[in-house]
Scaffold this motif. Structure first.
Motif, short mmCIF file in Angstrom:
data_model
loop_
_atom_site.label_atom_id
_atom_site.label_comp_id
_atom_site.label_asym_id
_atom_site.label_seq_id
_atom_site.Cartn_x
_atom_site.Cartn_y
_atom_site.Cartn_z
N LEU A 303 30.14 28.19 -62.83
CA LEU A 303 28.54 27.70 -63.91
C LEU A 303 27.55 28.14 -62.40
CD1 LEU A 303 29.99 24.33 -65.79
CD2 LEU A 303 29.65 26.67 -66.70
N GLY A 304 27.90 28.61 -61.54
CA GLY A 304 26.41 28.82 -60.57
C GLY A 304 26.05 28.28 -59.93
N LEU A 305 27.27 26.53 -59.72
CA LEU A 305 26.39 25.76 -59.21
C LEU A 305 26.53 25.88 -57.53
CD1 LEU A 305 28.00 22.79 -61.82
CD2 LEU A 305 24.91 24.04 -61.74
N PRO A 306 26.12 25.67 -56.79
CA PRO A 306 26.60 25.69 -54.98
C PRO A 306 27.12 24.64 -55.18
CG PRO A 306 23.88 25.32 -55.93
CD PRO A 306 24.29 25.00 -56.90
N THR A 318 28.35 18.65 -58.22
CA THR A 318 27.30 18.08 -58.93
C THR A 318 27.17 18.10 -60.32
OG1 THR A 318 26.51 20.04 -58.11
CG2 THR A 318 25.09 19.75 -60.83
N VAL A 319 28.99 18.32 -60.73
CA VAL A 319 29.14 17.86 -62.11
C VAL A 319 30.44 17.75 -62.42
CG1 VAL A 319 28.67 19.94 -62.94
CG2 VAL A 319 28.38 17.92 -64.30
N ASP B 138 29.20 12.03 -58.96
CA ASP B 138 28.40 12.92 -59.10
C ASP B 138 27.28 13.21 -59.57
OD1 ASP B 138 30.07 12.99 -62.31
OD2 ASP B 138 27.72 14.03 -62.28
N ASP B 139 26.38 14.60 -58.87
CA ASP B 139 24.89 14.37 -59.13
C ASP B 139 24.62 14.10 -60.58
OD1 ASP B 139 24.73 14.19 -56.74
OD2 ASP B 139 24.52 17.00 -56.56
N LEU B 140 24.53 14.99 -61.32
CA LEU B 140 24.20 14.94 -62.74
C LEU B 140 24.48 13.53 -63.34
CD1 LEU B 140 23.06 16.58 -65.41
CD2 LEU B 140 25.46 16.81 -66.28
N LEU B 159 21.35 24.27 -67.70
CA LEU B 159 22.25 24.95 -66.59
C LEU B 159 21.20 25.03 -65.74
CD1 LEU B 159 25.15 25.44 -65.45
CD2 LEU B 159 25.25 27.74 -67.00
N MET B 162 20.61 22.19 -63.24
CA MET B 162 22.14 21.66 -62.66
C MET B 162 22.45 23.00 -61.86
SD MET B 162 24.13 19.52 -65.25
CE MET B 162 25.73 21.10 -65.30
N ARG B 163 21.68 23.46 -61.65
CA ARG B 163 22.00 24.97 -60.37
C ARG B 163 21.13 24.13 -59.41
NH1 ARG B 163 22.85 29.90 -64.28
NH2 ARG B 163 24.68 30.01 -63.68
#
Lengths: 644, 644
Positions: A303-306, A318-319, B138-140, B159, B162-163
């Motif tokens: 998903l391109g999430l760090p 992140t999620v 989680d962060d979200l 998204l 989210m990144r």
């Protein structure tokens, strides 16, 4: 003592043997050969034969599954002749196949009836009224009217399609084929969404993908029938940037690293879909839905999430429960407007590969106390029943993937995947992936080898190689004491393949981490490991390990053989179920939300449990009664007679 | 006959004049000058002065608005002295400004109170609980919990955000600023959508844009107060690919043409926003909402929709009522996740510039029979009341934009924008945009010139130049008979500027198309044009035209002056209203949905109406009683005396 006739097929020879003789002895007395790499201890399962007639008594059925027994299999070295018999010696290939694939033989089929209305994608043809000067409604309004008449009022038409509808509607003379996402599983009352519009008929297809740290697997699914049209697996193209998730997370933190990793896994998926395209004819452009599982790091990278925070206490991703995205948002090479549903995970180290595995293995629907294990690059464990689930992740490290071991390698061509060590001579027999000469040892081979060395007394309970044995295979090597499994002349590398004390220590730490996980989970909910009614093993690794040997080294708890089930890649299977049915998808969401995650690094009892598990099979040998028995027999007493 | 004292300011001279003298005569008798380009017929409005005292009788107040009269303005050539007076001669600049801007002087302000809750964008700070090993959500999920507590459960987090949330949440120590689209006007119960999350405070701004074929206008709006922070206008960067929509549609059909046109208009918008950034400090990256109007072709080009079918019978656009898109979908240079609301149009040739204009001008809320005209590159007309509206589009062509006319030009520096022709000498006086020497004639200048030539008898009712007049200004030119408005020595091009018979024919066709539109609309609903209670003129063109002269050539219907209102750019104004309030946006949707579109090319009566309107002012002179009067006076009788 009576004699009995034993007829041997397909050679069609008959021999007479006395009551109490072993089938293996009967075969040998006829001048035929049967492989017994373990020396006739019933450990290897390579002497399996079909037995017909009542005159056979199976002394041990270890290495035989219920299916095997139903099919008539018996171990020649463990079956006593007590009457007339017909024994069929199967082709060696068939035994191999049984050993390798039988335990994962599960045709890819969902355990529920397929209802196309529950997967959310529809394809059908629309018939629009042609415009005129008197009826000059715009193209979109005309399309919306037809969609409303088809039962989809207020359907969303994305801009990308708006750019095409003018030409498509005219090309098809106002009768286009459309693909619609009729509903999203978590917003059942939301409006439908147009995914495609074409002049030609469309047969929609979907894809279920499991992104493992090491391997990416995909099923291409026909949405009309729900059937798997083809499946394929490939190494994750990210591997060159690190074998395990931690290395990937570190690489993702480098400049451009995150995008490079994302592009690598997309490349792997593209390769899989390309291969499936050639094999099944399914054009990736006609894939209108993707359901994807993977560990939390893999999902972040996709998903391109760090993923940086996954690695640092308190280990927050992140999620865990991502919302669906469009394929074009993550540049996935399927239809750009396809909905991509990334399945829900539980925590940084218990991802959707595990929740999907729990869904696939049935843990969440059973009343039996169940242990679900997925040993891939990491080891994740779930303990529970349909009423509760508790999970943890063990940093097993990549030892079981062949990393951190001098001659370790992945389970590819040339990897020793199973080993038998002769009790008397300490000489090994091995099976190599793809046949041929060995190049190294893969995870299942390492487990197998360590177990054999332990039960034959080559290594002691502390994992030390006994250098005083009368065999050239034990020696003081460059890296300390070691056991040579293959001499240079037998290998494709031209060098000895050995297992060193350092390797053994690495393996002990890996298995101890996993076993400690079991202990801590069981303790945390107040149950005993021996009360576990079934152990379900998922993951590509689980497909190949020999449960008996895994028990012998203390990697798996010492439970009766028939409580273990090997389910293969449960992640992709659960992903497939979730793809097929919104009900399964909802169930998966409930699993992810309700599962309790135990962070081992925050658990005070974990370190003690880990230390106790660093022995073979465990400091507390009483936890492993079956291993204690073998070990006593093999090492504690004289070698058994070499028949069987 | 009594004498009266007339005191002249700011010169502070006093003269005595007899009863019945004109104020203009009093000024001249004091040796002062006042411009009377029309020769004292009260046509040009350039001799406007302030009059204080009861001794003035205004013979005619043509060219003076109600505001002018209230401010004390009188025309020196049309005001009779009947008592003592004080007359202030304003600076010429002030008169110019009154003439040019007074009729459009509408401070940019909505006619309803601003309620920030109705525009859909919210910015506020959130306070999240910091995670720990014990609280490892989680962060979200953490962000969603805080958003739910703030009243936005189930908010959608795209998204792209989210990144970023992982790093932003840690940077701001779990207290981020967020911007939310709390609701979309047409889905009031849908979930909110996160647009931005930052560690620093955010002051959200929006932009209202009108994309005209020729000019793009933008207002930058503070969403806290609803105030316009700045406005700017710029030529549409697509102009080099065609002056009118048809040329643009043709260009869009060429390879790469559509994307080139899209990129041009985005470039123009970027330029406007950049200019406004410098002027107001508003960074385009902080623009979280855009509301955009434009004719149907402009909207198609912005959205990347192929406009080809707009041009071909039955003239069907892809969409009249587009759904909101994200800025990033059309690469608009504002915040990529900003919602871009393209306002609803009615048909291929009645776009959202017209519906927004109807909203802004109040037609849809009035009981009075109202004619709304927007003459830009095309002429669109709406007739109606709050209960019904009927609209049509007239292919006026670009003559009023200066195209198709030998010395025509757009209303830029050096364009003659207003002309007066002396009744006796046929000598012209002109006003040039930006002052200085003329380069050509723009649309308002052409209307003005044609009207003056007609009422002074230089051209006849058929539009023919009378070559037998005693002036060198009429002559047989290269393109046939022509009237020279500026000699080569007076122009910046070094060439004569003339209006030719061919030019006149083009102008006649343009004005006839528009007037025929009025007639057909009125006939279609069974009302008479003379019953129209107000004529509301929008569009940048309408800002500068002289209604009196437009009536004289038969472009506008012959109604009393006070029924005309010039509203300037009603498209951008209506867009601004729709941006400010979901109620206005809904009203706009109702307007677009309920308006009846009359396709003139499918109307049998249009051609007759058009042909009848090709005369000056019209074949049926009875439709233009006021023009008949002037024409009789000027041409039919001896010239009036040259005072004034």
């Amino acid at each position: 003592m009576a004699n009995h006739k034993v007829t041997l097929l397909p050679a069609n020879l008959t021999v007479e043997v006395p009551t109490g003789a072993l089938v293996a002895e009967a075969i040998q007395s006829a001048g035929l050969e049967i492989g017994q790499p373990c020396g006739g201890q019933g450990r290897c399962g390579r002497c399996a034969v079909f037995v017909d007639g009542d005159g056979a008594r199976r002394r041990s059925t270890i290495r035989l599954s219920t299916d095997d027994l139903e099919a008539g299999f018996a171990l020649a070295c463990q079956t006593v002749v007590e009457g007339d018999l017909t024994v069929t010696i199967p082709e060696q290939e068939r035994v191999e196949r049984r050993l390798v694939t039988d335990k994962t033989a599960r045709s890819i089929e969902a355990p529920f009836p397929y209802d196309p209305d529950l997967q959310g994608i529809r394809a059908f043809r629309l018939y629009l009224a042609e415009p005129s000067l008197q009826d000059n409604k715009d193209d979109l309004a005309r399309l919306e009217t037809a969609l409303a008449a088809a039962g989809y009022p207020g359907a969303d038409v994305p801009l990308d399609l708006m750019r095409r509808i003018g030409s498509v509607l005219r090309e098809c003379e106002w009768s286009p084929w459309v693909v619609l996402e009729s509903q999203v599983w978590n917003r059942p009352r939301g409006p439908a969404r147009l995914i495609d519009i074409q002049a030609d008929p469309i047969e929609p297809v979907a894809v279920a993908i499991d992104i493992g740290t090491t391997t990416v697997s995909a099923y291409v699914v026909d949405l009309a029938s729900g059937e798997v049209l083809g499946s394929a697996a490939e190494y994750n193209g990210q591997i060159q940037f690190g074998e395990d998730v931690i290395s990937r997370i570190i690489y993702a933190g480098r400049n451009g690293g995150l995008s490079e990793l994302g592009s690598r896994v997309r490349g792997t998926i593209a390769e899989l879909l390309d291969r499936l395209h050639k094999r099944t004819g399914v054009d990736p452009a006609h894939i209108y839905k993707a359901t994807i599982a993977g560990n939390t790091t893999m999902m972040h990278l996709l998903l391109g999430l760090p993923p940086a925070t996954i690695r640092m206490a308190p280990y927050i991703p992140t999620v865990n429960l991502p919302a669906p995205v469009l394929a074009q948002q993550i540049e996935l090479g399927i239809h750009p407007l396809a909905s991509v549903d990334c399945l829900p995970g539980v925590a940084s180290y218990v991802g959707s590969d595990i929740t999907a595995g729990v869904l696939a293995c049935g843990l969440s629907e059973t009343e039996e106390l169940t242990l679900f294990i997925d040993v891939g690059t990491n080891g994740e464990i779930v303990l529970g029943t349909r009423d509760w689930q508790v999970a943890c992740a063990c940093s097993a490290g990549p030892a079981f993937e062949g990393a951190g071991v001098v001659h370790g390698m992945r389970a590819t061509q040339g990897a020793i995947e199973e080993v038998w060590v002769h009790t008397g001579t300490f000489e090994p027999t091995w099976r190599v992936v793809g046949g041929g000469t060995p190049r190294g040892i893969c995870g299942s081979g390492l487990i197998s080898l360590l177990a054999e060395l332990f039960v034959t007394g080559v290594v002691d309970r502390g994992g030390n190689v006994k250098l005083d044995l009368d065999t050239p295979r034990v020696r003081q090597g460059e890296h300390g004491p070691e056991y040579v499994i293959a001499w240079a002349a037998e290998t494709s590398t031209g060098k000895d393949i050995a297992l060193t004390k350092v390797d053994i220590d690495n393996l002990l730490r890996a298995k101890a981490a996993i076993y400690a996980g079991f202990s801590v989970l069981a303790t945390s909910v107040g149950v005993r490991l021996e009360d576990v009614q079934q152990v379900l093993v998922g993951g590509s690794f689980g497909k190949y390990i020999n449960v008996e040997k895994a028990i012998q080294i203390g990697l798996l708890p010492d439970l009766p053989w028939d409580r273990f089930k090997f389910l293969g890649n449960t992640a992709v299977l659960g992903t497939y179920y979730a793809l097929l049915s919104h009900h399964e998808r909802e169930r998966l969401q409930r699993i992810a939300r309700s599962m309790t995650y135990l962070e081992l690094s925050a658990d005070n009892t974990f370190y003690d449990a880990f230390t106790a598990a660093l022995f073979l099979p465990h400091t507390e040998i009483v936890r492993f009664p079956s291993v204690a028995g073998i070990w006593d027999r093999e090492v504690g007493s004289a070698p058994a007679r070499e028949t069987g």
